[in-house]
Design an enzyme around this catalytic site. Structure first.
Site, PDB file in Angstrom:
ATOM      1  N   LYS A 125      22.891 111.291 106.615  1.00 13.52           N
ATOM      2  CA  LYS A 125      22.794 112.280 105.541  1.00 13.52           C
ATOM      3  C   LYS A 125      23.601 111.831 104.319  1.00 13.52           C
ATOM      4  O   LYS A 125      23.123 111.837 103.188  1.00 13.52           O
ATOM      5  CB  LYS A 125      23.330 113.633 106.027  1.00 13.52           C
ATOM      6  CG  LYS A 125      22.778 114.129 107.362  1.00 13.52           C
ATOM      7  CD  LYS A 125      21.350 114.550 107.272  1.00 13.52           C
ATOM      8  CE  LYS A 125      20.901 115.338 108.513  1.00 13.52           C
ATOM      9  NZ  LYS A 125      20.992 114.618 109.774  1.00 13.52           N
ATOM     10  N   LYS A 160      23.087 121.541 105.715  1.00  9.91           N
ATOM     11  CA  LYS A 160      22.874 120.819 106.971  1.00  9.91           C
ATOM     12  C   LYS A 160      24.139 120.101 107.406  1.00  9.91           C
ATOM     13  O   LYS A 160      24.961 119.690 106.572  1.00  9.91           O
ATOM     14  CB  LYS A 160      21.709 119.838 106.848  1.00  9.91           C
ATOM     15  CG  LYS A 160      21.755 118.862 105.692  1.00  9.91           C
ATOM     16  CD  LYS A 160      20.422 118.102 105.622  1.00  9.91           C
ATOM     17  CE  LYS A 160      20.322 117.215 104.414  1.00  9.91           C
ATOM     18  NZ  LYS A 160      19.018 116.538 104.320  1.00  9.91           N
ATOM     19  N   ARG A 210       8.314 110.192 105.804  1.00 12.27           N
ATOM     20  CA  ARG A 210       9.101 109.182 106.506  1.00 12.27           C
ATOM     21  C   ARG A 210       8.543 107.804 106.126  1.00 12.27           C
ATOM     22  O   ARG A 210       7.390 107.482 106.407  1.00 12.27           O
ATOM     23  CB  ARG A 210       9.029 109.401 108.016  1.00 12.27           C
ATOM     24  CG  ARG A 210       9.539 108.241 108.877  1.00 12.27           C
ATOM     25  CD  ARG A 210      11.008 107.859 108.626  1.00 12.27           C
ATOM     26  NE  ARG A 210      11.915 108.956 108.776  1.00 12.27           N
ATOM     27  CZ  ARG A 210      12.438 109.339 109.950  1.00 12.27           C
ATOM     28  NH1 ARG A 210      12.104 108.701 111.061  1.00 12.27           N
ATOM     29  NH2 ARG A 210      13.287 110.347 109.994  1.00 12.27           N
ATOM     30  N   ARG A 225       5.424 114.709 106.942  1.00 12.32           N
ATOM     31  CA  ARG A 225       5.553 115.729 107.976  1.00 12.32           C
ATOM     32  C   ARG A 225       5.517 117.109 107.311  1.00 12.32           C
ATOM     33  O   ARG A 225       6.399 117.442 106.530  1.00 12.32           O
ATOM     34  CB  ARG A 225       6.834 115.489 108.766  1.00 12.32           C
ATOM     35  CG  ARG A 225       6.808 114.148 109.511  1.00 12.32           C
ATOM     36  CD  ARG A 225       8.167 113.651 109.896  1.00 12.32           C
ATOM     37  NE  ARG A 225       8.983 113.333 108.726  1.00 12.32           N
ATOM     38  CZ  ARG A 225      10.257 112.966 108.787  1.00 12.32           C
ATOM     39  NH1 ARG A 225      10.859 112.881 109.950  1.00 12.32           N
ATOM     40  NH2 ARG A 225      10.924 112.696 107.683  1.00 12.32           N
ATOM     41  N   ARG A 233      11.846 123.536 107.833  1.00 15.24           N
ATOM     42  CA  ARG A 233      12.009 122.171 108.320  1.00 15.24           C
ATOM     43  C   ARG A 233      10.653 121.552 108.634  1.00 15.24           C
ATOM     44  O   ARG A 233       9.792 122.195 109.231  1.00 15.24           O
ATOM     45  CB  ARG A 233      12.900 122.155 109.560  1.00 15.24           C
ATOM     46  CG  ARG A 233      14.272 122.757 109.315  1.00 15.24           C
ATOM     47  CD  ARG A 233      14.993 123.045 110.611  1.00 15.24           C
ATOM     48  NE  ARG A 233      14.257 124.021 111.432  1.00 15.24           N
ATOM     49  CZ  ARG A 233      14.599 124.333 112.675  1.00 15.24           C
ATOM     50  NH1 ARG A 233      15.634 123.767 113.244  1.00 15.24           N
ATOM     51  NH2 ARG A 233      13.892 125.232 113.346  1.00 15.24           N
ATOM     52  N   ASP A 273      13.789 109.181 104.365  1.00 12.77           N
ATOM     53  CA  ASP A 273      13.120 110.474 104.211  1.00 12.77           C
ATOM     54  C   ASP A 273      13.072 110.819 102.733  1.00 12.77           C
ATOM     55  O   ASP A 273      14.117 110.817 102.050  1.00 12.77           O
ATOM     56  CB  ASP A 273      13.858 111.569 104.980  1.00 12.77           C
ATOM     57  CG  ASP A 273      13.679 111.445 106.487  1.00 12.77           C
ATOM     58  OD1 ASP A 273      12.835 110.630 106.925  1.00 12.77           O
ATOM     59  OD2 ASP A 273      14.383 112.154 107.224  1.00 12.77           O
ATOM     60  N   GLU A 281      17.396 111.442 103.173  1.00 11.35           N
ATOM     61  CA  GLU A 281      18.135 110.881 104.303  1.00 11.35           C
ATOM     62  C   GLU A 281      17.800 109.406 104.451  1.00 11.35           C
ATOM     63  O   GLU A 281      16.725 108.954 104.031  1.00 11.35           O
ATOM     64  CB  GLU A 281      17.807 111.617 105.618  1.00 11.35           C
ATOM     65  CG  GLU A 281      18.286 113.050 105.649  1.00 11.35           C
ATOM     66  CD  GLU A 281      18.129 113.701 107.029  1.00 11.35           C
ATOM     67  OE1 GLU A 281      17.932 112.961 108.022  1.00 11.35           O
ATOM     68  OE2 GLU A 281      18.212 114.943 107.096  1.00 11.35           O
ATOM     69  N   ASN A 283      17.786 107.063 107.676  1.00  9.86           N
ATOM     70  CA  ASN A 283      17.904 107.097 109.134  1.00  9.86           C
ATOM     71  C   ASN A 283      18.050 105.689 109.687  1.00  9.86           C
ATOM     72  O   ASN A 283      17.137 104.873 109.575  1.00  9.86           O
ATOM     73  CB  ASN A 283      16.675 107.779 109.731  1.00  9.86           C
ATOM     74  CG  ASN A 283      16.557 109.223 109.285  1.00  9.86           C
ATOM     75  OD1 ASN A 283      17.133 110.105 109.890  1.00  9.86           O
ATOM     76  ND2 ASN A 283      15.821 109.453 108.214  1.00  9.86           N
TER      77      ASN A 283
END
Length: 314
Positions: A125, A160, A210, A225, A233, A273, A281, A283
């Site tokens: 994050k 978050k 993503r 997504r 979310r 993301d 983000e 990841n």
């Protein structure tokens, strides 16, 4: 023959249809590589050397029966040429200790993907702060009054935690929510825990994209997504649905900003993301969506990753 170790959560509990680690294992096996399966508790350190209880494993692309293992044997971890560190968050102290052990393995000559030091350095994050030109307005704080000021400034925000995954404990907060104070108290543990606040990005309704990166270069398609009705979310784990989309000009620009840093830090396989025009983000622990993109676009993303690993080993 290349002997590859995979550190992951229990393989019996994965969803084989969607699991990216299984996709990697299938590709490595197809090349004649020997697969050795481990969980975090199997790694040990003795007198400065790292060992692991490993199980030779054979995998198959079968949703009913996707693996067979041989008995566990303890062996020096440098019997392996490469290790895929694919343990899911949370990034707790146990995870951190494991990266230290894997860093010793790295010094013993084992290639670790992703690089252990960088797994510690790059909070998924928080690392967006290294690229403020790509990110939405963001605040990281323990302070309840700073979060309220941020809410007053932006009217609609996301809160978050810094150590979770899969959409866990993510809250959308606005002034219409009567539980604002309670949410802030719980998230910050009454000022004892850092949390991230970001301005809400309404383009989330079109999907949280993503983007998979291999050695700093993007796959040309993303998995958008889409949140379930009534859900903020978009994570697949929270009921989101996946839709393939080509990368936009802005997506590619974000990849150009981030890619060289990923390459420099030895982060071979990463998932960015992106919501709307903003990076949200980075990841690095166990990015997913290989199997979905492979099916949608007739790709073999794992093959690109294994090609790059072979180049490094050579």
């Amino acid at each position: 023959m290349i002997r590859i170790g995979i550190v992951m959560d229990p393989i019996g509990s994965i969803n084989p249809k969607k699991d990216s680690t299984l996709a990697m294992m299938l590709e490595a096996q197809s090349r004649g590589w020997e697969l050795q399966y481990m969980e975090l508790a199997d790694i040990t350190l003795r007198d400065g050397r790292v060992y692991a209880y490993m199980q030779k494993i054979v995998v198959q692309d079968d949703e009913q029966s996707w693996f067979e293992t041989e008995p566990r044997t303890e062996r020096p971890i440098n019997d392996l040429a490469v290790i895929l560190m694919r343990k899911d968050p949370p990034i707790d102290m146990e995870y951190m200790y494991a990266t230290h052990l894997l860093e010793i393995a790295e010094k013993e000559g084992v290639m670790v993907v992703n690089k252990p030091q960088s797994l510690r350095d790059v909070n998924e994050k928080l690392y967006t702060a290294w690229f403020p030109q790509c990110a939405t307005p963001t605040l990281v704080t323990r302070s309840d009054h700073q979060i309220r000021d941020f809410l007053d400034e932006h009217d609609d925000i996301i809160l978050k935690p810094l150590n979770a995954m899969g959409g866990e404990s993510i809250f959308r907060v606005n002034h219409n929510n009567p539980n604002v104070n309670v949410i802030i108290e719980i998230m910050t543990e009454r000022g004892q825990r850092f949390v991230m606040a970001q301005r809400y990005i309404p383009e989330i309704l079109n999907g949280d994209k993503r983007i998979l990166m291999i050695d700093g270069e993007p796959i040309p398609y993303a998995l958008a997504r889409i949140p379930a009705p009534g859900e903020t979310r978009a994570n697949l784990a929270t009921g989101g649905t996946g839709k393939g989309v080509p990368l936009s000009k802005r997506d590619r620009w974000i990849c150009q900003q981030v890619g060289p840093v990923l390459r420099e830090k030895g982060l071979l396989f990463v998932g960015l993301d992106v919501i709307g025009d903003y990076l949200t983000e980075i990841n690095v622990t166990s990015p997913t969506c290989i199997r979905e993109l492979d099916r949608l676009y007739d790709l073999n993303i794992s093959a690109l990753l294994m090609d790059r690993i072979e180049q490094e080993l050579a």
